[in-house]
Design a protein around this motif. Structure first.
Motif, short mmCIF file in Angstrom:
data_model
loop_
_atom_site.label_atom_id
_atom_site.label_comp_id
_atom_site.label_asym_id
_atom_site.label_seq_id
_atom_site.Cartn_x
_atom_site.Cartn_y
_atom_site.Cartn_z
N SER A 146 4.14 30.58 125.36
CA SER A 146 3.40 31.82 125.12
C SER A 146 2.10 31.50 124.38
O SER A 146 2.01 30.54 123.64
CB SER A 146 4.24 32.81 124.31
OG SER A 146 4.50 32.32 123.03
N ARG A 205 -0.15 32.83 121.76
CA ARG A 205 -0.27 33.77 120.65
C ARG A 205 -1.72 34.21 120.44
O ARG A 205 -1.99 35.33 120.00
CB ARG A 205 0.28 33.09 119.40
CG ARG A 205 0.54 34.01 118.28
CD ARG A 205 1.37 33.27 117.26
NE ARG A 205 1.17 33.84 115.97
CZ ARG A 205 1.56 33.28 114.86
NH1 ARG A 205 2.16 32.11 114.89
NH2 ARG A 205 1.37 33.87 113.72
N THR A 235 0.81 39.26 114.02
CA THR A 235 1.57 38.31 114.85
C THR A 235 2.44 37.39 114.00
O THR A 235 3.35 36.76 114.53
CB THR A 235 0.65 37.46 115.75
OG1 THR A 235 -0.19 36.65 114.94
CG2 THR A 235 -0.17 38.34 116.67
N ASP A 236 2.15 37.30 112.71
CA ASP A 236 2.96 36.46 111.82
C ASP A 236 4.24 37.16 111.36
O ASP A 236 5.15 36.50 110.87
CB ASP A 236 2.16 36.06 110.57
CG ASP A 236 1.07 35.05 110.87
OD1 ASP A 236 1.16 34.37 111.91
OD2 ASP A 236 0.12 34.95 110.07
N PRO A 255 7.48 39.18 112.38
CA PRO A 255 8.35 39.67 113.46
C PRO A 255 8.73 41.13 113.21
O PRO A 255 8.80 41.58 112.08
CB PRO A 255 9.58 38.77 113.36
CG PRO A 255 9.20 37.63 112.51
CD PRO A 255 8.07 38.08 111.64
N PRO A 298 8.17 38.98 118.47
CA PRO A 298 9.46 38.26 118.45
C PRO A 298 9.61 37.41 117.18
O PRO A 298 8.62 36.98 116.59
CB PRO A 298 9.39 37.37 119.69
CG PRO A 298 7.94 37.19 119.95
CD PRO A 298 7.26 38.43 119.48
N ALA A 299 10.86 37.19 116.78
CA ALA A 299 11.13 36.34 115.61
C ALA A 299 10.67 34.91 115.88
O ALA A 299 10.13 34.24 115.00
CB ALA A 299 12.60 36.38 115.26
N THR A 300 10.89 34.44 117.09
CA THR A 300 10.38 33.13 117.50
C THR A 300 9.63 33.33 118.81
O THR A 300 10.12 34.00 119.72
CB THR A 300 11.50 32.09 117.70
OG1 THR A 300 12.44 32.60 118.64
CG2 THR A 300 12.22 31.80 116.39
N TRP A 301 8.46 32.74 118.89
CA TRP A 301 7.64 32.90 120.09
C TRP A 301 8.22 32.05 121.21
O TRP A 301 8.60 30.90 121.01
CB TRP A 301 6.21 32.47 119.79
CG TRP A 301 5.50 33.45 118.91
CD1 TRP A 301 5.54 33.51 117.55
CD2 TRP A 301 4.71 34.55 119.34
NE1 TRP A 301 4.81 34.58 117.11
CE2 TRP A 301 4.27 35.23 118.19
CE3 TRP A 301 4.32 35.01 120.59
CZ2 TRP A 301 3.46 36.35 118.24
CZ3 TRP A 301 3.50 36.13 120.65
CH2 TRP A 301 3.08 36.79 119.47
N PRO A 302 8.30 32.63 122.42
CA PRO A 302 8.81 31.85 123.57
C PRO A 302 7.91 30.65 123.83
O PRO A 302 6.70 30.71 123.60
CB PRO A 302 8.72 32.84 124.74
CG PRO A 302 8.55 34.19 124.13
CD PRO A 302 7.94 33.99 122.79
N SER A 303 8.51 29.56 124.31
CA SER A 303 7.70 28.39 124.61
C SER A 303 6.72 28.74 125.73
O SER A 303 7.04 29.48 126.66
CB SER A 303 8.58 27.21 125.01
OG SER A 303 9.26 27.50 126.20
#
Length: 122
Positions: A16, A18, A40-41, A43, A9-14
């Motif tokens: 989550s 990583r 992971t860096d 998107p 994802p472009a922004t990681w869900p709160s």
């Protein structure tokens, strides 16, 4: 090569984790920490080869381990897709079945899609 496609994802869900995603990538692919973190860096979609996990476990365990890692990816907000190879294999099989059923036009349409995809990749 056997692989699965993941979408970071472009922004990681709160909430989550990583780190779990990085560990799963490493366990599946055999990549080092820096390479797995690099995935992971960025998107977007990434193909992850699972030949490493397959070479290190019995066939009956490989599927179970892959399912475990897919669950981790999905729980942490990473989408999992079948690899392009899996999709093209399915289309080839479908085309063969269409021919067996006498659906020549349908089989030709499916093969044209496969050819266009191959040409696009050149």
């Amino acid at each position: 090569m056997e692989s699965l496609t993941i979408e970071i994802p472009a922004t990681w869900p709160s909430g989550s984790n990583r780190i779990l995603v990085i560990k799963s990538i490493r366990e599946i692919s055999g990549l080092d920490l820096k390479s797995a973190k690099g995935i992971t860096d960025l998107p977007g979609q990434h193909d992850i080869s699972y030949s490493y996990i397959k070479s290190r476990s019995a066939p009956q365990w490989t599927d179970q381990m892959l399912e475990k890692h897919k669950e981790i990816f999905q729980r942490e907000g990473v989408r999992v897709y079948p690899s392009i190879g899996t999709i093209t294999d399915s289309l080839r099989s479908l085309s063969a079945r269409a021919l067996d059923m006498g659906e020549v036009d349908l089989a030709n349409d499916i093969l044209q899609v496969l050819m266009m995809d191959r040409l696009r990749r050149i």
